[in-house]
Motif scaffolding. Structure first.
Motif, PDB file in Angstrom:
ATOM      1  N   THR A 210     -12.937 -51.467   3.796  1.00 56.38           N
ATOM      2  CA  THR A 210     -12.260 -52.418   2.911  1.00 56.38           C
ATOM      3  C   THR A 210     -13.214 -52.952   1.850  1.00 56.38           C
ATOM      4  N   LYS A 211     -14.451 -53.250   2.269  1.00 58.19           N
ATOM      5  CA  LYS A 211     -15.419 -53.857   1.353  1.00 58.19           C
ATOM      6  C   LYS A 211     -16.004 -52.835   0.374  1.00 58.19           C
ATOM      7  N   ASN A 212     -16.245 -51.612   0.835  1.00 57.52           N
ATOM      8  CA  ASN A 212     -16.991 -50.643   0.026  1.00 57.52           C
ATOM      9  C   ASN A 212     -16.155 -49.476  -0.501  1.00 57.52           C
ATOM     10  N   GLY A 213     -14.915 -49.361  -0.019  1.00 58.91           N
ATOM     11  CA  GLY A 213     -14.050 -48.297  -0.517  1.00 58.91           C
ATOM     12  C   GLY A 213     -14.438 -46.905  -0.056  1.00 58.91           C
ATOM     13  N   LYS A 214     -15.211 -46.808   1.009  1.00 57.89           N
ATOM     14  CA  LYS A 214     -15.572 -45.495   1.562  1.00 57.89           C
ATOM     15  C   LYS A 214     -15.730 -45.607   3.069  1.00 57.89           C
ATOM     16  N   ASP A 215     -15.647 -44.463   3.723  1.00 56.40           N
ATOM     17  CA  ASP A 215     -15.657 -44.408   5.174  1.00 56.40           C
ATOM     18  C   ASP A 215     -17.080 -44.175   5.675  1.00 56.40           C
ATOM     19  N   PRO A 216     -17.672 -45.137   6.383  1.00 56.31           N
ATOM     20  CA  PRO A 216     -19.051 -44.963   6.843  1.00 56.31           C
ATOM     21  C   PRO A 216     -19.186 -43.867   7.900  1.00 56.31           C
ATOM     22  N   VAL A 217     -18.111 -43.594   8.630  1.00 59.19           N
ATOM     23  CA  VAL A 217     -18.162 -42.534   9.641  1.00 59.19           C
ATOM     24  C   VAL A 217     -18.297 -41.171   8.974  1.00 59.19           C
TER      25      VAL A 217
ATOM     26  N   PHE B 293     -21.406 -38.130   9.374  1.00 69.77           N
ATOM     27  CA  PHE B 293     -21.044 -36.872  10.026  1.00 69.77           C
ATOM     28  C   PHE B 293     -22.146 -35.809   9.957  1.00 69.77           C
ATOM     29  N   ASP B 294     -22.780 -35.648   8.815  1.00 66.57           N
ATOM     30  CA  ASP B 294     -23.834 -34.628   8.683  1.00 66.57           C
ATOM     31  C   ASP B 294     -24.991 -34.895   9.647  1.00 66.57           C
ATOM     32  N   ASP B 295     -25.390 -36.163   9.771  1.00 69.69           N
ATOM     33  CA  ASP B 295     -26.474 -36.507  10.686  1.00 69.69           C
ATOM     34  C   ASP B 295     -26.080 -36.237  12.135  1.00 69.69           C
ATOM     35  N   LEU B 296     -24.826 -36.500  12.476  1.00 69.42           N
ATOM     36  CA  LEU B 296     -24.363 -36.205  13.825  1.00 69.42           C
ATOM     37  C   LEU B 296     -24.431 -34.710  14.114  1.00 69.42           C
TER      38      LEU B 296
ATOM     39  N   SER C 112     -13.590 -52.094  14.538  1.00 67.51           N
ATOM     40  CA  SER C 112     -13.197 -53.070  13.523  1.00 67.51           C
ATOM     41  C   SER C 112     -14.225 -53.158  12.403  1.00 67.51           C
ATOM     42  N   ALA C 113     -15.509 -53.030  12.726  1.00 67.25           N
ATOM     43  CA  ALA C 113     -16.544 -53.094  11.688  1.00 67.25           C
ATOM     44  C   ALA C 113     -16.433 -51.928  10.715  1.00 67.25           C
ATOM     45  N   VAL C 114     -16.015 -50.773  11.198  1.00 67.29           N
ATOM     46  CA  VAL C 114     -15.796 -49.620  10.315  1.00 67.29           C
ATOM     47  C   VAL C 114     -14.660 -49.916   9.342  1.00 67.29           C
ATOM     48  N   GLN C 115     -13.605 -50.536   9.845  1.00 67.36           N
ATOM     49  CA  GLN C 115     -12.489 -50.895   8.969  1.00 67.36           C
ATOM     50  C   GLN C 115     -12.915 -51.934   7.928  1.00 67.36           C
ATOM     51  N   HIS C 116     -13.719 -52.899   8.346  1.00 69.20           N
ATOM     52  CA  HIS C 116     -14.214 -53.909   7.402  1.00 69.20           C
ATOM     53  C   HIS C 116     -15.112 -53.262   6.332  1.00 69.20           C
ATOM     54  N   TYR C 117     -15.947 -52.328   6.745  1.00 73.19           N
ATOM     55  CA  TYR C 117     -16.825 -51.612   5.805  1.00 73.19           C
ATOM     56  C   TYR C 117     -15.985 -50.860   4.771  1.00 73.19           C
TER      57      TYR C 117
ATOM     58  N   LEU D 196     -26.590 -43.046  16.424  1.00 74.64           N
ATOM     59  CA  LEU D 196     -25.498 -43.989  16.660  1.00 74.64           C
ATOM     60  C   LEU D 196     -25.982 -45.430  16.737  1.00 74.64           C
ATOM     61  N   GLN D 197     -27.124 -45.650  17.362  1.00 71.84           N
ATOM     62  CA  GLN D 197     -27.663 -47.005  17.447  1.00 71.84           C
ATOM     63  C   GLN D 197     -28.013 -47.542  16.062  1.00 71.84           C
ATOM     64  N   HIS D 198     -28.574 -46.670  15.207  1.00 77.93           N
ATOM     65  CA  HIS D 198     -28.862 -47.066  13.828  1.00 77.93           C
ATOM     66  C   HIS D 198     -27.566 -47.400  13.090  1.00 77.93           C
ATOM     67  N   PHE D 199     -26.563 -46.582  13.294  1.00 77.00           N
ATOM     68  CA  PHE D 199     -25.257 -46.816  12.667  1.00 77.00           C
ATOM     69  C   PHE D 199     -24.680 -48.158  13.126  1.00 77.00           C
ATOM     70  N   TYR D 200     -24.727 -48.398  14.439  1.00 77.89           N
ATOM     71  CA  TYR D 200     -24.145 -49.608  15.015  1.00 77.89           C
ATOM     72  C   TYR D 200     -24.834 -50.870  14.516  1.00 77.89           C
ATOM     73  N   LYS D 201     -26.155 -50.855  14.515  1.00 76.51           N
ATOM     74  CA  LYS D 201     -26.908 -52.073  14.204  1.00 76.51           C
ATOM     75  C   LYS D 201     -27.164 -52.266  12.713  1.00 76.51           C
ATOM     76  N   ASP D 202     -27.494 -51.176  12.017  1.00 75.37           N
ATOM     77  CA  ASP D 202     -28.004 -51.305  10.654  1.00 75.37           C
ATOM     78  C   ASP D 202     -26.979 -50.986   9.565  1.00 75.37           C
ATOM     79  N   ILE D 203     -26.116 -49.996   9.822  1.00 81.58           N
ATOM     80  CA  ILE D 203     -25.147 -49.599   8.789  1.00 81.58           C
ATOM     81  C   ILE D 203     -23.918 -50.494   8.821  1.00 81.58           C
ATOM     82  N   ILE D 204     -23.283 -50.572   9.982  1.00 79.26           N
ATOM     83  CA  ILE D 204     -22.077 -51.418  10.062  1.00 79.26           C
ATOM     84  C   ILE D 204     -22.350 -52.756  10.744  1.00 79.26           C
TER      85      ILE D 204
END
Length: 246
Positions: free
Chosen positions: A207-214, A218-221, A200-205, A143-151
């Motif tokens: 919009t910009k990339n056309g796919k859901d980062p969450v 999921f597989d890593d979670l 909000s960053a997930v929603q921005h991602y 989750l920390q990687h997701f928060y800081k590096d992905i979104i």
């Protein structure tokens, strides 16, 4: 004030964490009276509903009609679509003004002017929020990687105030001494995914990339989740309190 939450207001109402029950009587202990309260940037009304159980009259405002449509209803709780920086409320109206997980979106100077205008003498302003959460076990590193590096690049600049635990927001009042609070949940992986989807960053991602980062996460979670269906999620509670118009 930015509106980042109208599109997913139903998810926001369903998955956003609440504040611990103990924080409310602590805030109320600073109030001289419990006649009228205003909850600014109310969102789904999660704070406003508690105020309505303790104050004679509560008004709650938000700029998002969709958020208010999904908000809790009470007989003495009255919603309106207004920016927190400019309202139609009378001067010297409120014993308590609250703003929860929203002040970082406001125009600070204009909002504080409205607080001074609408607060009763020695009325209370309570600014609440919840900081960056953590999960037990190896899931937290994911989750920390997701928060800081992905979104991370997709967060609005205002998110830094959350990262700083609201210690760096402009606050032109004398801080009253505040206790430390936290909230702990027992979450399923579905609860976690639902909460992440409200960011909000997930929603921005998306919009910009056309796919859901969450969905990509999921597989890593699942790999780090382990045999128990629930994991602990811990939220530090952010709180600043001041007396207004002393």
């Amino acid at each position: 004030m930015k509106d980042n939450f109208s599109k997913n207001s139903a998810d926001y109402a369903a998955f956003r964490p609440e504040y611990p029950a103990a924080v409310y009587p602590y805030i109320f202990s600073f109030c001289n009276d419990k006649t009228a309260a205003w909850d600014c940037g109310t969102g789904n009304g999660q704070v406003a509903k508690v105020l309505a159980e303790n104050f004679t009259t509560v008004v709650a405002t938000d700029i998002s009609a969709n958020q208010i449509e999904n908000a809790v209803t009470k007989d003495n709780l009255h919603y309106s679509i207004q920016p927190a920086e400019q309202t139609d409320f009378d001067a010297a109206s409120f014993d308590l003004i609250t703003v929860a997980q929203a002040i970082h979106w406001f125009d600070f100077e204009a909002f504080y002017a409205e607080v001074r205008r609408t607060s009763k003498k020695e009325g209370v302003l309570a600014v609440l929020g919840y900081g960056v959460f953590s999960m037990e076990g190896d899931t937290n590193a994911i989750l920390q990687h997701f928060y800081k590096d992905i979104i991370g690049p997709y967060w609005d600049a205002e998110r830094k105030y959350i990262d700083d635990n609201y210690t760096t927001i402009p606050f032109p009042f004398e801080d009253l001494n505040t206790r430390t609070f936290e909230n702990t949940y027992s979450w399923s992986i579905e609860d976690l995914v639902g909460y992440l989807s409200t960011w909000s960053a997930v929603q921005h991602y998306k919009t910009k990339n056309g796919k859901d980062p969450v969905a990509l996460l999921f597989d890593d979670l699942q790999k780090t989740w382990g045999p128990n269906p629930k994991k602990k999620a811990n939220f530090p509670i952010l709180l600043r309190i001041a007396k207004i118009n002393q």
